[in-house]
Design a protein around this motif. Structure first.
Motif, PDB file in Angstrom:
ATOM      1  N   THR A   1       0.830  -1.197   0.000  1.00 30.76           N
ATOM      2  CA  THR A   1       0.000   0.000   0.000  1.00 30.76           C
ATOM      3  C   THR A   1       0.861   1.242   0.000  1.00 30.76           C
ATOM      4  O   THR A   1       1.375   1.665   1.034  1.00 30.76           O
ATOM      5  N   TYR A   2       1.020   1.826  -1.173  1.00 30.77           N
ATOM      6  CA  TYR A   2       1.795   3.060  -1.296  1.00 30.77           C
ATOM      7  C   TYR A   2       1.171   4.147  -0.432  1.00 30.77           C
ATOM      8  O   TYR A   2      -0.064   4.246  -0.351  1.00 30.77           O
ATOM      9  N   PRO A   3       1.985   5.005   0.272  1.00 33.47           N
ATOM     10  CA  PRO A   3       3.452   5.073   0.276  1.00 33.47           C
ATOM     11  C   PRO A   3       4.110   4.282   1.384  1.00 33.47           C
ATOM     12  O   PRO A   3       5.206   4.629   1.824  1.00 33.47           O
ATOM     13  N   PHE A   4       3.439   3.240   1.857  1.00 40.32           N
ATOM     14  CA  PHE A   4       4.038   2.272   2.777  1.00 40.32           C
ATOM     15  C   PHE A   4       4.273   2.839   4.172  1.00 40.32           C
ATOM     16  O   PHE A   4       5.094   2.316   4.922  1.00 40.32           O
ATOM     17  N   SER A   5       3.558   3.885   4.525  1.00 36.81           N
ATOM     18  CA  SER A   5       3.722   4.506   5.835  1.00 36.81           C
ATOM     19  C   SER A   5       2.641   4.102   6.838  1.00 36.81           C
ATOM     20  O   SER A   5       2.707   4.501   7.997  1.00 36.81           O
ATOM     21  N   ASP A   6       1.681   3.331   6.398  1.00 33.75           N
ATOM     22  CA  ASP A   6       0.593   2.892   7.267  1.00 33.75           C
ATOM     23  C   ASP A   6       0.976   1.547   7.884  1.00 33.75           C
ATOM     24  O   ASP A   6       1.085   0.540   7.181  1.00 33.75           O
ATOM     25  N   TYR A   7       1.153   1.522   9.196  1.00 32.34           N
ATOM     26  CA  TYR A   7       1.641   0.291   9.815  1.00 32.34           C
ATOM     27  C   TYR A   7       0.637  -0.858   9.675  1.00 32.34           C
ATOM     28  O   TYR A   7       1.024  -2.023   9.685  1.00 32.34           O
ATOM     29  N   THR A   8      -0.620  -0.538   9.500  1.00 34.93           N
ATOM     30  CA  THR A   8      -1.624  -1.601   9.378  1.00 34.93           C
ATOM     31  C   THR A   8      -1.528  -2.332   8.042  1.00 34.93           C
ATOM     32  O   THR A   8      -2.135  -3.393   7.863  1.00 34.93           O
ATOM     33  N   SER A   9      -0.755  -1.788   7.109  1.00 40.17           N
ATOM     34  CA  SER A   9      -0.612  -2.436   5.799  1.00 40.17           C
ATOM     35  C   SER A   9       0.488  -3.485   5.784  1.00 40.17           C
ATOM     36  O   SER A   9       0.662  -4.187   4.787  1.00 40.17           O
ATOM     37  N   TYR A  10       1.217  -3.596   6.875  1.00 40.40           N
ATOM     38  CA  TYR A  10       2.310  -4.563   6.949  1.00 40.40           C
ATOM     39  C   TYR A  10       1.827  -5.859   7.585  1.00 40.40           C
ATOM     40  O   TYR A  10       1.137  -5.846   8.600  1.00 40.40           O
ATOM     41  N   ARG A  11       2.268  -6.946   6.995  1.00 42.89           N
ATOM     42  CA  ARG A  11       1.780  -8.252   7.440  1.00 42.89           C
ATOM     43  C   ARG A  11       2.683  -8.885   8.481  1.00 42.89           C
ATOM     44  O   ARG A  11       2.222  -9.615   9.354  1.00 42.89           O
ATOM     45  N   TYR A  12       3.985  -8.592   8.391  1.00 41.87           N
ATOM     46  CA  TYR A  12       4.943  -9.255   9.274  1.00 41.87           C
ATOM     47  C   TYR A  12       5.723  -8.223  10.082  1.00 41.87           C
ATOM     48  O   TYR A  12       6.055  -7.147   9.570  1.00 41.87           O
ATOM     49  N   TRP A  13       6.046  -8.593  11.318  1.00 36.46           N
ATOM     50  CA  TRP A  13       6.748  -7.681  12.223  1.00 36.46           C
ATOM     51  C   TRP A  13       7.836  -8.405  12.979  1.00 36.46           C
ATOM     52  O   TRP A  13       7.695  -9.582  13.320  1.00 36.46           O
ATOM     53  N   GLY A  14       8.923  -7.671  13.238  1.00 35.02           N
ATOM     54  CA  GLY A  14       9.959  -8.170  14.104  1.00 35.02           C
ATOM     55  C   GLY A  14       9.637  -7.859  15.558  1.00 35.02           C
ATOM     56  O   GLY A  14       8.629  -7.209  15.866  1.00 35.02           O
ATOM     57  N   GLN A  15      10.522  -8.292  16.438  1.00 31.71           N
ATOM     58  CA  GLN A  15      10.315  -8.103  17.878  1.00 31.71           C
ATOM     59  C   GLN A  15      10.765  -6.734  18.361  1.00 31.71           C
ATOM     60  O   GLN A  15      10.395  -6.315  19.469  1.00 31.71           O
ATOM     61  N   GLY A  16      11.553  -6.064  17.560  1.00 32.36           N
ATOM     62  CA  GLY A  16      11.987  -4.718  17.919  1.00 32.36           C
ATOM     63  C   GLY A  16      13.377  -4.689  18.509  1.00 32.36           C
ATOM     64  O   GLY A  16      13.863  -5.668  19.076  1.00 32.36           O
ATOM     65  N   THR A  17      14.020  -3.543  18.355  1.00 32.22           N
ATOM     66  CA  THR A  17      15.317  -3.308  18.957  1.00 32.22           C
ATOM     67  C   THR A  17      15.318  -1.906  19.549  1.00 32.22           C
ATOM     68  O   THR A  17      14.778  -0.968  18.947  1.00 32.22           O
ATOM     69  N   GLN A  18      15.886  -1.768  20.716  1.00 31.15           N
ATOM     70  CA  GLN A  18      15.816  -0.491  21.425  1.00 31.15           C
ATOM     71  C   GLN A  18      16.965   0.424  21.022  1.00 31.15           C
ATOM     72  O   GLN A  18      18.126   0.005  20.955  1.00 31.15           O
ATOM     73  N   VAL A  19      16.617   1.669  20.792  1.00 30.37           N
ATOM     74  CA  VAL A  19      17.598   2.711  20.503  1.00 30.37           C
ATOM     75  C   VAL A  19      17.434   3.806  21.548  1.00 30.37           C
ATOM     76  O   VAL A  19      16.333   4.337  21.717  1.00 30.37           O
ATOM     77  N   THR A  20      18.525   4.123  22.223  1.00 35.39           N
ATOM     78  CA  THR A  20      18.513   5.174  23.234  1.00 35.39           C
ATOM     79  C   THR A  20      19.572   6.198  22.876  1.00 35.39           C
ATOM     80  O   THR A  20      20.741   5.849  22.700  1.00 35.39           O
ATOM     81  N   VAL A  21      19.166   7.449  22.785  1.00 40.71           N
ATOM     82  CA  VAL A  21      20.083   8.539  22.454  1.00 40.71           C
ATOM     83  C   VAL A  21      20.179   9.458  23.663  1.00 40.71           C
ATOM     84  O   VAL A  21      19.173  10.054  24.082  1.00 40.71           O
ATOM     85  N   SER A  22      21.357   9.568  24.205  1.00 39.39           N
ATOM     86  CA  SER A  22      21.558  10.411  25.384  1.00 39.39           C
ATOM     87  C   SER A  22      21.979  11.813  24.972  1.00 39.39           C
ATOM     88  O   SER A  22      22.656  12.013  23.972  1.00 39.39           O
ATOM     89  N   SER A  23      21.591  12.767  25.768  1.00 33.95           N
ATOM     90  CA  SER A  23      21.903  14.182  25.453  1.00 33.95           C
ATOM     91  C   SER A  23      23.236  14.603  26.058  1.00 33.95           C
ATOM     92  O   SER A  23      23.833  13.888  26.842  1.00 33.95           O
TER      93      SER A  23
END
Length: 124
Positions: free
Chosen positions: A102-124
């Protein structure tokens, strides 16, 4: 069985860089897009970037344009997210997604498969 495995998250200082990787197994996504989303505590899931295998198009969320780059390695069935000039507001769990047509591919509901995620932390 399709599996998406993210890697590359971690802690970085503001202004630094990280590269996330998403390795897909179980099938290829040659006719659909793969993307990255992120979600910070208490916030909604946000589109970060997507890449369309068919026409090799790339798409970015407004908050990351010019700083993040999505790319792919077809031979490895892997998508990367190069993140430069990271800021504290980039802190979130980053998720790989696949299977959107589903163009432009920014709607998360259009994705069928998902990973478990990875955490990103940016310190100031």
């Amino acid at each position: 069985q399709v599996e998406l495995v993210e890697s590359g998250g971690g802690l970085v200082q503001a202004g630094g860089s990280l590269r996330l990787a998403c390795a897909a197994s179980g099938r290829t996504f040659s006719s659909s897009a793969m993307g990255w989303f992120r979600q910070a505590p208490g916030k909604e899931r946000e589109f970060v970037a997507a890449i369309n295998w068919i026409v090799t198009g790339t798409y970015y969320g407004d908050s990351v344009k010019g700083r993040f780059t999505i790319s792919r390695d077809s031979a490895k069935n892997t998508v990367y997210l190069q993140m430069n000039s990271l800021q504290p507001e980039d802190t979130a769990d980053y998720y790989c997604a696949a299977g959107s047509r589903t163009y432009p591919f920014s709607d998360y509901t259009s994705y069928r498969y998902w990973g478990q995620g990875t955490q990103v932390t940016v310190s100031s």
